[in-house]
Write a protein that holds these residues in place. Structure first.
Motif, PDB file in Angstrom:
ATOM      1  N   UNK A  76       0.859  -1.203   0.000  1.00 13.70           N
ATOM      2  CA  UNK A  76       0.000   0.000   0.000  1.00 13.70           C
ATOM      3  C   UNK A  76       0.884   1.237   0.000  1.00 13.70           C
ATOM      4  N   UNK A  77       0.553   2.190  -0.828  1.00 12.40           N
ATOM      5  CA  UNK A  77       1.331   3.413  -0.894  1.00 12.40           C
ATOM      6  C   UNK A  77       1.121   4.248   0.362  1.00 12.40           C
ATOM      7  N   UNK A  78       2.101   5.064   0.736  1.00 10.42           N
ATOM      8  CA  UNK A  78       1.931   5.921   1.912  1.00 10.42           C
ATOM      9  C   UNK A  78       0.710   6.800   1.759  1.00 10.42           C
ATOM     10  N   UNK A  79       0.002   6.965   2.858  1.00 10.12           N
ATOM     11  CA  UNK A  79      -1.217   7.780   2.817  1.00 10.12           C
ATOM     12  C   UNK A  79      -0.864   9.238   2.588  1.00 10.12           C
ATOM     13  N   UNK A  80      -1.668   9.902   1.774  1.00  7.29           N
ATOM     14  CA  UNK A  80      -1.489  11.329   1.556  1.00  7.29           C
ATOM     15  C   UNK A  80      -2.113  12.096   2.707  1.00  7.29           C
ATOM     16  N   UNK A 108      -8.726  12.324  10.339  1.00  3.07           N
ATOM     17  CA  UNK A 108      -8.690  11.665   9.031  1.00  3.07           C
ATOM     18  C   UNK A 108      -7.247  11.366   8.621  1.00  3.07           C
ATOM     19  N   UNK A 109      -6.349  12.319   8.848  1.00  2.00           N
ATOM     20  CA  UNK A 109      -4.937  12.109   8.525  1.00  2.00           C
ATOM     21  C   UNK A 109      -4.355  10.976   9.367  1.00  2.00           C
ATOM     22  N   UNK A 110      -4.736  10.934  10.655  1.00  2.00           N
ATOM     23  CA  UNK A 110      -4.232   9.883  11.545  1.00  2.00           C
ATOM     24  C   UNK A 110      -4.708   8.506  11.098  1.00  2.00           C
ATOM     25  N   UNK A 118      -7.397   1.273   6.607  1.00  2.00           N
ATOM     26  CA  UNK A 118      -8.440   1.284   5.589  1.00  2.00           C
ATOM     27  C   UNK A 118      -7.845   1.745   4.265  1.00  2.00           C
ATOM     28  N   UNK A 119      -8.475   1.378   3.142  1.00  2.00           N
ATOM     29  CA  UNK A 119      -8.025   1.901   1.851  1.00  2.00           C
ATOM     30  C   UNK A 119      -8.038   3.427   1.872  1.00  2.00           C
ATOM     31  N   UNK A 120      -7.031   4.031   1.276  1.00  2.00           N
ATOM     32  CA  UNK A 120      -6.830   5.477   1.381  1.00  2.00           C
ATOM     33  C   UNK A 120      -8.047   6.283   0.941  1.00  2.00           C
ATOM     34  N   UNK A 121      -8.704   5.858  -0.131  1.00  2.00           N
ATOM     35  CA  UNK A 121      -9.828   6.618  -0.677  1.00  2.00           C
ATOM     36  C   UNK A 121     -11.185   6.120  -0.183  1.00  2.00           C
ATOM     37  N   UNK A 122     -11.176   5.222   0.794  1.00  2.00           N
ATOM     38  CA  UNK A 122     -12.443   4.676   1.283  1.00  2.00           C
ATOM     39  C   UNK A 122     -13.250   5.729   2.036  1.00  2.00           C
ATOM     40  N   UNK A 123     -14.568   5.672   1.878  1.00  2.00           N
ATOM     41  CA  UNK A 123     -15.442   6.578   2.624  1.00  2.00           C
ATOM     42  C   UNK A 123     -15.376   6.293   4.117  1.00  2.00           C
ATOM     43  N   UNK A 124     -14.887   5.112   4.492  1.00  2.00           N
ATOM     44  CA  UNK A 124     -14.773   4.769   5.907  1.00  2.00           C
ATOM     45  C   UNK A 124     -13.737   5.639   6.623  1.00  2.00           C
ATOM     46  N   UNK A 125     -12.758   6.155   5.870  1.00  2.00           N
ATOM     47  CA  UNK A 125     -11.770   7.058   6.464  1.00  2.00           C
ATOM     48  C   UNK A 125     -12.453   8.340   6.943  1.00  2.00           C
ATOM     49  N   UNK A 126     -13.300   8.907   6.077  1.00  2.00           N
ATOM     50  CA  UNK A 126     -14.041  10.112   6.461  1.00  2.00           C
ATOM     51  C   UNK A 126     -15.030   9.809   7.579  1.00  2.00           C
ATOM     52  N   UNK A 127     -15.632   8.615   7.540  1.00  2.00           N
ATOM     53  CA  UNK A 127     -16.565   8.232   8.600  1.00  2.00           C
ATOM     54  C   UNK A 127     -15.853   8.175   9.950  1.00  2.00           C
ATOM     55  N   UNK A 161     -24.296  12.521  15.189  1.00  2.00           N
ATOM     56  CA  UNK A 161     -24.680  12.079  13.837  1.00  2.00           C
ATOM     57  C   UNK A 161     -24.639  13.200  12.811  1.00  2.00           C
ATOM     58  N   UNK A 162     -25.017  14.423  13.229  1.00  2.00           N
ATOM     59  CA  UNK A 162     -24.988  15.525  12.272  1.00  2.00           C
ATOM     60  C   UNK A 162     -23.560  15.815  11.824  1.00  2.00           C
ATOM     61  N   UNK A 163     -22.614  15.805  12.779  1.00  2.00           N
ATOM     62  CA  UNK A 163     -21.211  16.013  12.420  1.00  2.00           C
ATOM     63  C   UNK A 163     -20.706  14.892  11.530  1.00  2.00           C
ATOM     64  N   UNK A 164     -20.994  13.660  11.924  1.00  2.00           N
ATOM     65  CA  UNK A 164     -20.522  12.506  11.154  1.00  2.00           C
ATOM     66  C   UNK A 164     -21.078  12.528   9.733  1.00  2.00           C
ATOM     67  N   UNK A 165     -22.394  12.709   9.615  1.00  2.00           N
ATOM     68  CA  UNK A 165     -23.021  12.679   8.295  1.00  2.00           C
ATOM     69  C   UNK A 165     -22.593  13.868   7.436  1.00  2.00           C
ATOM     70  N   UNK A 166     -22.590  15.067   8.027  1.00  2.00           N
ATOM     71  CA  UNK A 166     -22.252  16.251   7.231  1.00  2.00           C
ATOM     72  C   UNK A 166     -20.809  16.193   6.747  1.00  2.00           C
ATOM     73  N   UNK A 167     -19.865  15.784   7.620  1.00  2.00           N
ATOM     74  CA  UNK A 167     -18.472  15.709   7.200  1.00  2.00           C
ATOM     75  C   UNK A 167     -18.251  14.579   6.206  1.00  2.00           C
ATOM     76  N   UNK A 168     -18.961  13.472   6.387  1.00  2.00           N
ATOM     77  CA  UNK A 168     -18.857  12.365   5.430  1.00  2.00           C
ATOM     78  C   UNK A 168     -19.386  12.787   4.068  1.00  2.00           C
ATOM     79  N   UNK A 169     -20.585  13.362   4.038  1.00  2.00           N
ATOM     80  CA  UNK A 169     -21.167  13.802   2.766  1.00  2.00           C
ATOM     81  C   UNK A 169     -20.275  14.856   2.101  1.00  2.00           C
ATOM     82  N   UNK A 170     -19.812  15.821   2.911  1.00  2.00           N
ATOM     83  CA  UNK A 170     -18.968  16.903   2.377  1.00  2.00           C
ATOM     84  C   UNK A 170     -17.685  16.343   1.785  1.00  2.00           C
ATOM     85  N   UNK A 171     -17.029  15.440   2.513  1.00  2.00           N
ATOM     86  CA  UNK A 171     -15.772  14.878   2.061  1.00  2.00           C
ATOM     87  C   UNK A 171     -15.952  14.074   0.775  1.00  2.00           C
ATOM     88  N   UNK A 172     -17.018  13.284   0.719  1.00  2.00           N
ATOM     89  CA  UNK A 172     -17.260  12.468  -0.472  1.00  2.00           C
ATOM     90  C   UNK A 172     -17.638  13.331  -1.674  1.00  2.00           C
TER      91      UNK A 172
END
Length: 302
Positions: free
Chosen positions: A1-5, A189-191, A198-207, A277-288
């Protein structure tokens, strides 16, 4: 796996601020639809026993589930979505301005400086809260009137400044919440990316980043949330001046003196269950959504 950006500041630079305005407003409005019932319950809990010593007032609202049931009994199931239209207006205005200003800060390179995300998040939050403040009058006080009609009534009765009644509590509330949210989300998210769980581009990272951020947001925002709720809902005189509190500091002092310091965390459970939930959902939606926008821009550039 390449180093995470690294996550965070550099991503802002690849998305125009105007796009961030649309994406941020859309993401937070979508999150609002799911979390508005918890906002209703939280507001009822925070207004319960206002300026009364603990144990000297009736408590129709006790805990999350009992409060949901009490609201449903009193107002019907639709009562759990009271103020949704005003809530959507507030989220769209406040977060549109907030993410637009944060995007400008990223474009200028401020978010790449030490502590820059905290400063940019705080300033963007303050500006967003100021613009959205009139709409924040809506969720607890305007339903079932139309939002615009109710705001017009306030303007006619209390003047233009009446639309910003309670803004002294809303601006610090969103300022500290925005700083905590954006800074902890970028760091978390960086941590998570650095751990390579997790895969670098996975939505689970933002979650995961949103889940960590939600704890910080609830911890710093709840006292300001209680004060803001009190300021917006207090009775006013003919000139639109509050009859219970003279402003943010006066409200803080009176709550601590008459109800005790722990009253600043009234409704903490529902507050977290709403803010979390509002923070989690809003940041997830925004990031994606930003991820899709960046890919679209890269595709056009090739």
């Amino acid at each position: 796996m390449e180093p995470a950006q690294p996550a965070g500041p550099e991503a802002v630079e690849t998305v125009p601020p105007a796009v961030d305005l649309v994406l941020g407003a859309s993401a937070c409005c979508l999150a609002c639809v799911f979390t508005n019932p918890l906002e209703v319950v939280k507001t009822r809990l925070q207004l319960q026993g206002e300026l009364q010593a603990r144990g000297t007032y009736p408590r129709p609202y006790r805990g999350l589930m009992a409060s949901v049931a009490a609201v449903a009994r009193a107002d019907g199931l639709r009562g759990l979505q009271k103020g949704l239209a005003a809530g959507l207006l507030y989220q769209g205005l406040m977060n549109g301005v907030r993410f637009y200003c944060y995007g400008l800060a990223g474009q200028a390179g401020l978010t790449q400086q030490p502590g820059g995300i905290v400063v940019a998040g705080a300033v963007a939050g303050a500006l967003g809260a100021f613009v959205g403040s009139p709409a924040y009058l809506g969720p607890p006080t305007l339903s079932p009137q139309s939002v615009l009609g109710a705001l017009e009534t306030i303007w006619r009765q209390q003047g233009l400044l009446g639309l910003w009644r309670g803004g002294g509590g809303a601006v610090p509330r969103v300022m500290v919440g925005s700083a905590a949210q954006l800074a902890t989300f970028a760091s978390a998210k960086a941590w998570v990316q650095e751990q390579q769980w997790l895969p670098e581009d996975s939505w689970l990272v933002a979650l995961a980043g949103g889940m960590i951020s939600s704890v910080a947001v609830a911890a710093v925002m709840t006292p300001f949330d209680v004060v803001s709720t009190r300021l917006y809902n207090q009775p006013v005189d003919g000139a639109g001046r509050g009859q219970l509190y003279g402003g943010l500091a006066d409200c803080l002092v009176k709550i601590c003196q008459q109800e005790g310091p722990l009253a600043l965390y009234k409704g903490l459970g529902p507050a977290y269950l709403r803010l979390g939930p509002h923070t989690i959902l809003s940041m997830l939606f925004w990031d994606e959504l930003r991820k899709l926008a960046r890919r679209g821009a890269q595709h056009q550039g090739t």
